[in-house]
Enzyme design. Structure first.
Site, PDB file in Angstrom:
ATOM      1  N   SER A   6       0.840  -1.322   0.212  1.00 22.58           N
ATOM      2  CA  SER A   6      -0.259   0.113  -0.302  1.00 22.58           C
ATOM      3  C   SER A   6       1.006   1.032  -0.479  1.00 22.58           C
ATOM      4  O   SER A   6       0.451   2.348  -0.283  1.00 22.58           O
ATOM      5  CB  SER A   6      -1.226  -0.268   0.692  1.00 22.58           C
ATOM      6  OG  SER A   6      -0.520  -0.371   2.743  1.00 22.58           O
ATOM      7  N   HIS A  38       1.114   5.163   4.589  1.00 20.72           N
ATOM      8  CA  HIS A  38       0.644   5.456   3.030  1.00 20.72           C
ATOM      9  C   HIS A  38       1.131   7.309   3.100  1.00 20.72           C
ATOM     10  O   HIS A  38       1.302   7.158   1.672  1.00 20.72           O
ATOM     11  CB  HIS A  38      -0.634   5.288   3.614  1.00 20.72           C
ATOM     12  CG  HIS A  38      -1.153   4.192   4.102  1.00 20.72           C
ATOM     13  ND1 HIS A  38      -2.349   3.777   4.546  1.00 20.72           N
ATOM     14  CD2 HIS A  38      -0.711   2.848   3.814  1.00 20.72           C
ATOM     15  CE1 HIS A  38      -2.467   2.263   4.312  1.00 20.72           C
ATOM     16  NE2 HIS A  38      -1.868   1.807   4.186  1.00 20.72           N
TER      17      HIS A  38
END
Length: 266
Positions: free
Chosen positions: A153, A206
């Site tokens: 991610s 992230h």
């Protein structure tokens, strides 16, 4: 007395031929303009997906046969081992995942974003873009949270930022589609950050991935202009590959030095 022959003359006034120059401008026929878009096959995207899936299969196999996850032991982001010099753990986590839902979500995001971005970036630059998000996310996670982390991610958030920047920087070329790209990116990013409020989600990774991929895309990503003839147009990138490489290595060095100096200081 014979009648004149009108067989070749149109009987209906609506069938009378009309000169093009007598039509209003909006009624005149317009030439068809052909725009050729990049047709790069997403072989790097598929290769990354295949490699990531193979590593996940290795994770499952070693868990089943040996009782412990060897790929995770080797590559997970774990701060004490990074402090000991195992710096590959800043990028290796992009190949590791916790469960089938985790890898499924990330591979779906990679498929959606990668197949679009690779056609505009090309194979080599797209691979570097993916790595920039993964590395920057790993560094941010290392500096800002002590928790171990893994997953692609970080890299996909870098792609998400790059996709939004691609639409914004080329809005005059993409037209209304650019607004849709930016809107979709903002919506997906907001949803993912909300999910990231759940325990165990590495939002710092992230955020770092989005910053790393976004910096590379903003300063080195494609800026297109129309080229060719009026009836046969194609997109031409105003930025050279050398500029992209310079930006990539600058961003990588910036995050690398941050990991070494700030990490060592802490």
């Amino acid at each position: 007395m014979s009648l004149p022959n009108h067989s070749n003359q149109p009987q209906n006034p609506e069938e009378q031929p009309v000169q093009a120059d007598r039509l209003a401008p909006e009624e005149r026929p317009r030439p068809q303009i052909r725009l050729t878009l990049p047709d790069t096959k997403p072989v790097v995207t598929y290769s990354i997906m295949a490699l990531t899936i193979l590593v996940f299969i290795a994770q499952l196999a070693t868990q089943t046969l040996l009782g412990w996850d060897i790929p995770v032991e080797i590559g997970v982001k774990f701060n004490p081992l990074i402090d000991a010099g195992e710096y590959w753990r800043l990028i290796a986590p992009v190949l590791l995942h916790g469960d089938i839902l985790h890898i499924g979500f990330n591979m779906y995001a990679l498929y959606i974003l990668g197949t679009e971005l690779e056609r505009f970036y090309g194979h080599g630059r797209f691979l570097l873009l993916y790595l920039s998000g993964g590395f920057a996310g790993g560094v941010a996670s290392y500096l800002l949270t002590p928790a171990p982390s893994l997953g692609a991610s970080t890299a996909t958030f870098g792609l998400l930022a790059a996709y939004g920047i691609l639409g914004y920087r080329n809005k005059q070329v993409f037209g209304p589609q650019a607004q849709r790209i930016v809107r979709n990116v903002l919506q997906v990013a907001a949803i993912n950050f909300l999910f990231g409020l759940s325990p165990g989600i590495d939002n710092w990774g992230h955020l770092g991935g989005a910053i790393g991929g976004g910096l590379v895309a903003w300063f080195g990503g494609p800026e297109f202009r129309f080229a060719g003839t009026m009836l046969e147009l194609h997109l031409e990138n105003k930025r050279s590959p050398d500029q992209f490489l310079l930006i990539f290595f600058t961003v990588a060095a910036m995050f690398g030095f941050a990991a070494i100096w700030l990490g060592g200081a802490s």
